[in-house]
Design an enzyme around this catalytic site. Structure first.
Site, short mmCIF file in Angstrom:
data_model
loop_
_atom_site.label_atom_id
_atom_site.label_comp_id
_atom_site.label_asym_id
_atom_site.label_seq_id
_atom_site.Cartn_x
_atom_site.Cartn_y
_atom_site.Cartn_z
N LYS A 165 1.00 -1.22 0.29
CA LYS A 165 0.00 0.08 -0.12
C LYS A 165 0.76 1.18 0.14
O LYS A 165 2.19 0.67 0.24
CB LYS A 165 -0.62 -0.12 1.02
P1 NAD Z 1 -12.52 7.83 -3.24
O1 NAD Z 1 -11.90 7.95 -3.29
O2 NAD Z 1 -13.43 6.69 -4.81
O3 NAD Z 1 -14.58 7.98 -2.20
C1 NAD Z 1 -14.14 7.39 -1.14
C2 NAD Z 1 -15.41 8.18 -0.59
O4 NAD Z 1 -15.76 8.03 0.58
C3 NAD Z 1 -15.79 9.24 -1.00
O5 NAD Z 1 -17.75 9.81 -1.44
C4 NAD Z 1 -15.95 10.22 -0.05
O6 NAD Z 1 -16.46 11.89 0.27
C5 NAD Z 1 -16.43 9.62 1.38
N1 NAD Z 1 -16.20 9.56 2.49
C6 NAD Z 1 -14.62 10.47 3.25
N2 NAD Z 1 -14.43 9.78 4.26
C7 NAD Z 1 -15.83 10.05 4.88
C8 NAD Z 1 -17.12 9.69 6.18
N3 NAD Z 1 -15.81 10.27 7.35
N4 NAD Z 1 -17.85 9.73 6.05
C9 NAD Z 1 -18.20 9.32 5.05
N5 NAD Z 1 -18.13 9.08 4.04
C10 NAD Z 1 -17.23 9.71 3.28
O7 NAD Z 1 -12.31 5.77 -2.18
P2 NAD Z 1 -12.74 4.15 -3.12
O8 NAD Z 1 -11.91 4.35 -4.26
O9 NAD Z 1 -14.18 4.36 -3.46
O10 NAD Z 1 -12.72 3.53 -2.01
C11 NAD Z 1 -13.27 3.78 -1.13
C12 NAD Z 1 -12.83 2.79 0.24
O11 NAD Z 1 -13.33 1.75 -0.05
C13 NAD Z 1 -11.86 2.50 1.08
O12 NAD Z 1 -11.60 2.13 2.63
C14 NAD Z 1 -10.45 1.96 0.13
O13 NAD Z 1 -9.18 1.58 0.66
C15 NAD Z 1 -11.04 0.63 -0.14
N6 NAD Z 1 -11.50 -0.17 -2.22
C16 NAD Z 1 -11.17 0.64 -1.89
C17 NAD Z 1 -11.16 -0.26 -4.17
C18 NAD Z 1 -11.38 0.32 -5.05
O14 NAD Z 1 -10.96 -0.36 -6.39
N7 NAD Z 1 -11.17 1.88 -5.46
C19 NAD Z 1 -10.42 -1.94 -3.23
C20 NAD Z 1 -10.80 -2.06 -2.47
C21 NAD Z 1 -11.51 -1.28 -1.32
#
Ligand code: NAD
Length: 420
Positions: free
Chosen positions: A108
């Site tokens: 990461k």
């Molecule tokens: P992103 O940046 O596209 O979206 C994150 C979202 O969370 C945004 O809508 C943001 O406004 C919201 N957010 C942030 N803080 C917040 C809070 N305190 N309360 C409510 N909403 C909040 O990120 P993503 O890629 O969608 O990732 C989201 C989660 O999924 C993370 O934990 C990431 O590690 C995990 N994840 C992502 C992927 C991927 O392919 N993108 C894969 C596996 C896991």
């Protein structure tokens, strides 16, 4: 023992590992070798800001283990990123890749920055400088990056371009999650959210729940949360609550998901979508619903929240949304709440990233239907293996999922031996 990783998120990954190591009866003298990261890189990234000043951002990359192949993992641009959080996320990636049967260790990376304060040009400078600083430590057979919170396809394209410029030729396979026009794969953008919704459908099948009778609440409306919402709505599930870092809405009558997605894409966030449905974000997760999907940040479900949850399925789309204290509480509520643990629930992202890497290495690209069929195949297989282990040993879903991952890495280390 205090290390550079010590902090709340690393302690959480360590506690989870200890429970699993106890269950697997891994000898104490072999545990540190499995838990502690192989490499941790910290860098300073100076960039020119639009106002003429120079700003320096701290960046990190943690490579957890190299036993099964290169390391693989996302890059997070967020204000609270630190080495402890990044290392915990790298460790979870290891168990996730092993559970899905991918030939990777976990990694990461991240930069401590609030991307909302940067212009597009500043974001490009930061992305390029971060990758440039990482060049000595990454490579298609060493460590392959991907998007995470605060980064996206565009950032991956800048990473790939920067690495390629230094090599003197295009190296698509250095990162995944790229635009399809630059060596990305069909289906990667929606893979994580689609995988989340697919596993929820599997859980509903098991629990004999008709999707058309169910409601869902989704925290986080970025890549993962929005695609999970779209897919769940397509299955007939009513989305009654959504939130992001700017707004929180709840309406038992349900939301028009397409309108929410359109608003978020036009305005960059959910803020301003509705004034009637505005809701207290601190109360959203504990509202009555059938499916709860935390899809934002870690540690949002602590013991207090876990005690009050009113969902039937908890689908952990985010990494590490549930603290160990909350886990203990969920363990007592096992018959009421069906947990799809994070390393299974959001593994669709890394699975399709793996497909992208394979396609880039071979320069042979698959159709979207083929990508998604193979994705569903691997998810179904992992889901069934977790469920069999739960039933065989009467353990929680999280312990079962992690045990499969940890066991695989432990066995690979044992058979390879300890060099020299
Ligand atoms: P992103 O940046 O596209 O979206 C994150 C979202 O969370 C945004 O809508 C943001 O406004 C919201 N957010 C942030 N803080 C917040 C809070 N305190 N309360 C409510 N909403 C909040 O990120 P993503 O890629 O969608 O990732 C989201 C989660 O999924 C993370 O934990 C990431 O590690 C995990 N994840 C992502 C992927 C991927 O392919 N993108 C894969 C596996 C896991």
């Amino acid at each position: 023992m205090s290390t550079i990783y010590t902090g709340p998120v690393f302690e959480m990954a360590k506690n989870q590992f200890t429970s699993v190591a106890d269950y697997l009866e891994i000898p104490h003298n072999q545990r540190d070798r499995l838990l502690y990261p192989k490499r941790a890189i910290t860098i300073s990234c100076p960039i020119h800001m639009d106002n003429g000043e120079t700003a320096v951002f701290q960046g990190y990359r943690v490579q957890h283990h190299l036993t099964l192949g290169p390391t693989k993992g996302g890059t997070r641009f967020a204000p609270n990123v630190d080495i402890g959080e990044v290392s915990a996320l790298a460790i979870w990636m290891s168990w996730k890749c092993a559970l899905a049967g991918l030939p990777y260790g976990g990694a990461k990376g991240g930069v401590t920055v609030d991307t909302h304060t940067l212009s597009k040009r500043e974001l490009e400078s930061l992305s390029r400088r971060y990758m440039q600083e990482m060049i000595p430590f990454v490579g298609p057979h060493i460590d392959v990056m991907a998007p995470d919170m605060g980064t996206n396809e565009q950032v991956m394209a800048w990473f790939m371009d920067t690495y390629s410029m230094y090599q003197g030729h295009t190296v698509n396979e250095i990162v995944t999650g790229k635009p399809v026009s630059s060596g990305g794969t069909q289906g990667r953008r929606e893979a994580t959210g689609l995988g989340v919704a697919h596993l929820i459908a599997r859980a509903m099948q098991r629990l004999k729940m008709d999707p058309r009778q169910q409601t869902a609440i989704i925290q986080g409306f970025g890549n993962v949360g929005s695609y999970a919402a779209i897919e769940l709505a397509q299955q007939g599930v009513k989305i009654i609550g959504v939130s992001d870092h700017t707004a929180c809405y709840f309406d038992p009558k349900g939301f028009d998901v397409a309108a929410l997605v359109a608003h978020a894409s036009t305005h960059g966030a959910l803020k301003g979508y509705s004034s009637e449905a505005a809701f207290d974000p601190a109360e959203l997760l504990v509202q009555k619903c059938d499916i709860l999907v935390p899809a934002a940040v870690e540690r949002v479900i602590d013991a207090g929240v876990a005690d009050k949850l009113q969902c039937r399925i908890l689908a952990e789309a985010a990494n590490g949304p549930t603290t160990p204290d909350a886990d203990a509480m969920l363990d007592q509520r096992r018959s009421e709440i069906f947990v799809i643990p994070d390393i299974l629930c959001n593994s669709g992202g890394v699975i399709v990233s793996y497909f992208e890497w394979v396609q880039d290495l071979q320069q042979l690209f698959w159709r979207r239907a083929e990508v998604l069929d193979r994705l569903r195949d691997l998810l179904d297989d992992a889901f069934e293996r977790v469920m069999s282990r739960v039933e065989k040993d009467n353990i929680s879903h999280r312990v079962a999922a992690m045990a499969i991952g940890v066991d695989k890495v432990a066995q690979a280390k044992a058979t390879r031996g300890l060099f020299p």
